[in-house]
Enzyme design. Structure first.
Site, PDB file in Angstrom:
ATOM      1  N   TRP A  32       1.132  -1.010   0.251  1.00 37.19           N
ATOM      2  CA  TRP A  32      -0.107  -0.268  -0.184  1.00 37.19           C
ATOM      3  C   TRP A  32       0.937   1.208  -0.158  1.00 37.19           C
ATOM      4  O   TRP A  32       1.765   1.241   0.794  1.00 37.19           O
ATOM      5  CB  TRP A  32      -0.728  -0.096   1.479  1.00 37.19           C
ATOM      6  CG  TRP A  32      -2.273   0.071   0.569  1.00 37.19           C
ATOM      7  CD1 TRP A  32      -3.097  -1.667   0.464  1.00 37.19           C
ATOM      8  CD2 TRP A  32      -3.130   0.412   0.444  1.00 37.19           C
ATOM      9  NE1 TRP A  32      -4.052  -1.429   0.692  1.00 37.19           N
ATOM     10  CE2 TRP A  32      -4.577  -0.783   0.810  1.00 37.19           C
ATOM     11  CE3 TRP A  32      -3.134   1.595   1.021  1.00 37.19           C
ATOM     12  CZ2 TRP A  32      -5.711   0.034   0.504  1.00 37.19           C
ATOM     13  CZ3 TRP A  32      -5.094   2.243   0.508  1.00 37.19           C
ATOM     14  CH2 TRP A  32      -6.084   1.790   0.592  1.00 37.19           C
ATOM     15  N   SER A  49      -0.385  -2.214   5.226  1.00 36.34           N
ATOM     16  CA  SER A  49       0.807  -2.362   6.842  1.00 36.34           C
ATOM     17  C   SER A  49      -0.077  -3.033   8.009  1.00 36.34           C
ATOM     18  O   SER A  49       1.270  -3.444   8.664  1.00 36.34           O
ATOM     19  CB  SER A  49       0.340  -1.116   7.286  1.00 36.34           C
ATOM     20  OG  SER A  49       0.957  -0.102   6.651  1.00 36.34           O
ATOM     21  N   GLU A 105      -0.817  -5.984   7.633  1.00 36.18           N
ATOM     22  CA  GLU A 105      -0.272  -7.316   7.006  1.00 36.18           C
ATOM     23  C   GLU A 105       1.198  -7.691   8.079  1.00 36.18           C
ATOM     24  O   GLU A 105       1.988  -8.700   7.580  1.00 36.18           O
ATOM     25  CB  GLU A 105      -1.134  -7.981   5.540  1.00 36.18           C
ATOM     26  CG  GLU A 105      -1.943  -8.940   5.624  1.00 36.18           C
ATOM     27  CD  GLU A 105      -2.636  -7.089   5.213  1.00 36.18           C
ATOM     28  OE1 GLU A 105      -2.103  -6.386   5.221  1.00 36.18           O
ATOM     29  OE2 GLU A 105      -3.910  -7.172   5.819  1.00 36.18           O
ATOM     30  N   VAL A 152       1.131   4.574   6.537  1.00 35.64           N
ATOM     31  CA  VAL A 152      -0.120   4.794   6.788  1.00 35.64           C
ATOM     32  C   VAL A 152      -0.664   5.711   6.951  1.00 35.64           C
ATOM     33  O   VAL A 152      -0.573   6.802   7.135  1.00 35.64           O
ATOM     34  CB  VAL A 152      -1.532   3.805   8.350  1.00 35.64           C
ATOM     35  CG1 VAL A 152      -3.071   3.471   7.798  1.00 35.64           C
ATOM     36  CG2 VAL A 152       0.150   2.713   8.191  1.00 35.64           C
ATOM     37  N   THR A 191     -11.711   8.397   7.134  1.00 37.27           N
ATOM     38  CA  THR A 191     -12.781   7.181   8.214  1.00 37.27           C
ATOM     39  C   THR A 191     -11.847   6.532   9.540  1.00 37.27           C
ATOM     40  O   THR A 191     -10.884   6.582   9.587  1.00 37.27           O
ATOM     41  CB  THR A 191     -13.737   5.537   6.999  1.00 37.27           C
ATOM     42  OG1 THR A 191     -12.153   5.257   7.243  1.00 37.27           O
ATOM     43  CG2 THR A 191     -14.225   6.866   6.353  1.00 37.27           C
ATOM     44  N   HIS A 245     -10.563   4.504   9.667  1.00 39.45           N
ATOM     45  CA  HIS A 245      -9.795   2.884   9.392  1.00 39.45           C
ATOM     46  C   HIS A 245      -8.185   3.285   9.948  1.00 39.45           C
ATOM     47  O   HIS A 245      -7.558   2.398   9.808  1.00 39.45           O
ATOM     48  CB  HIS A 245      -9.678   2.373   7.561  1.00 39.45           C
ATOM     49  CG  HIS A 245      -9.368   1.233   7.114  1.00 39.45           C
ATOM     50  ND1 HIS A 245     -10.613   0.545   7.039  1.00 39.45           N
ATOM     51  CD2 HIS A 245      -8.369   1.335   7.051  1.00 39.45           C
ATOM     52  CE1 HIS A 245     -10.151  -1.217   6.526  1.00 39.45           C
ATOM     53  NE2 HIS A 245      -8.903  -0.376   7.138  1.00 39.45           N
TER      54      HIS A 245
HETATM   55  C1  DLZ Z   1      -7.513  -1.100   3.357  1.00 37.03           C
HETATM   56  C2  DLZ Z   1      -5.612   0.219   4.065  1.00 37.03           C
HETATM   57  C3  DLZ Z   1      -6.049   1.568   4.158  1.00 37.03           C
HETATM   58  C4  DLZ Z   1      -7.838   2.634   3.454  1.00 37.03           C
HETATM   59  N1  DLZ Z   1      -5.509   2.266   4.278  1.00 37.03           N
HETATM   60  C5  DLZ Z   1      -3.912   1.896   4.169  1.00 37.03           C
HETATM   61  C6  DLZ Z   1      -2.668   3.269   4.008  1.00 37.03           C
HETATM   62  O1  DLZ Z   1      -3.510   3.653   4.353  1.00 37.03           O
HETATM   63  N2  DLZ Z   1      -1.665   2.447   4.631  1.00 37.03           N
HETATM   64  C7  DLZ Z   1      -1.520   0.476   4.295  1.00 37.03           C
HETATM   65  O2  DLZ Z   1      -0.161   0.112   4.492  1.00 37.03           O
HETATM   66  N3  DLZ Z   1      -2.586   0.033   3.934  1.00 37.03           N
HETATM   67  C8  DLZ Z   1      -3.411   0.532   4.136  1.00 37.03           C
HETATM   68  N4  DLZ Z   1      -5.108  -0.309   3.908  1.00 37.03           N
HETATM   69  C9  DLZ Z   1      -4.757  -1.406   3.869  1.00 37.03           C
HETATM   70  C10 DLZ Z   1      -4.490  -1.955   5.344  1.00 37.03           C
HETATM   71  O3  DLZ Z   1      -3.244  -2.471   5.570  1.00 37.03           O
HETATM   72  C11 DLZ Z   1      -4.324  -4.616   4.627  1.00 37.03           C
HETATM   73  O4  DLZ Z   1      -3.881  -4.857   4.051  1.00 37.03           O
HETATM   74  C12 DLZ Z   1      -6.458  -4.742   4.517  1.00 37.03           C
HETATM   75  O5  DLZ Z   1      -6.758  -3.995   5.402  1.00 37.03           O
HETATM   76  C13 DLZ Z   1      -6.211  -5.872   4.862  1.00 37.03           C
HETATM   77  O6  DLZ Z   1      -6.048  -6.240   6.050  1.00 37.03           O
END
Ligand code: DLZ
Length: 161
Positions: free
Chosen positions: A29, A63, A65, A88, A93, A95
């Site tokens: 991500w 992140s 994972e 991240v 939201t 999240h």
């Molecule tokens: C779902 C999600 C969101 C919205 N934002 C990020 C992010 O900014 N950085 C990141 O590393 N991962 C994000 N994810 C994915 C989550 O880390 C994860 O892969 C999913 O929720 C599946 O478990």
């Protein structure tokens, strides 16, 4: 506004990493940011003596994972330290908060459950620009900082064994 350079460390205080084996687990991500973190970590490990043969890199989707990816590395390989790299970015939201809490707790728990260091190289930023500033931009590279921390903690563990 922050002015600290994450890569501004005392080079002379970093031990030699030539005999150490490292794992790096990196989240896909925000790939543009995390690939720069990975690049910084690799360059810094090698600058201090680590070799490509002694660095294992694994990718995970996000992140959240990172914790399990790092645990897989700890279970299936013989490593002196594991660096967790992710980014991240706050959205609209809550999240963001849940992912940050999950990965922070997860990496803390790994540190206490295993007798090797797991390094928290996760950027938690309000926007993409802040992340880029900390991934090889004007504020340094958190990947460099994570690599230096990994070397220092791995050496500390060996000293105390
Ligand atoms: C779902 C999600 C969101 C919205 N934002 C990020 C992010 O900014 N950085 C990141 O590393 N991962 C994000 N994810 C994915 C989550 O880390 C994860 O892969 C999913 O929720 C599946 O478990």
């Amino acid at each position: 506004m922050s002015t600290a350079d994450l890569s501004d460390y005392d080079q002379g205080s970093v031990p030699d990493a030539g005999k150490l084996r490292f794992g790096i687990v990196v989240a896909d991500w925000n790939h543009d940011v995390t690939s720069s973190l990975l690049n910084g970590a690799m360059l810094t490990l090698k600058k201090h003596g680590a070799t490509n043969n002694n660095i294992v890199v694994k990718h995970v989707p996000g992140s959240f994972e990172l914790t399990l990816g790092a645990q897989f590395l700890a279970e299936y390989d013989d490593l002196d330290a594991i660096i967790c790299l992710g980014c991240v970015i706050q959205g609209e939201t809550p999240h963001f908060s849940y992912i940050c809490q999950g990965v922070t707790y997860g990496i803390t728990k790994l540190n206490l459950d295993y007798n090797i260091p797991f390094i928290f190289g996760v950027l938690t930023t309000l926007n993409h620009e802040q992340a880029l500033e900390r991934a090889g931009g004007t504020l340094g590279n958190k990947g460099d900082e994570a690599a230096v921390t990994a070397i220092k903690m791995a050496v500390l563990q060996r000293e105390m064994e």
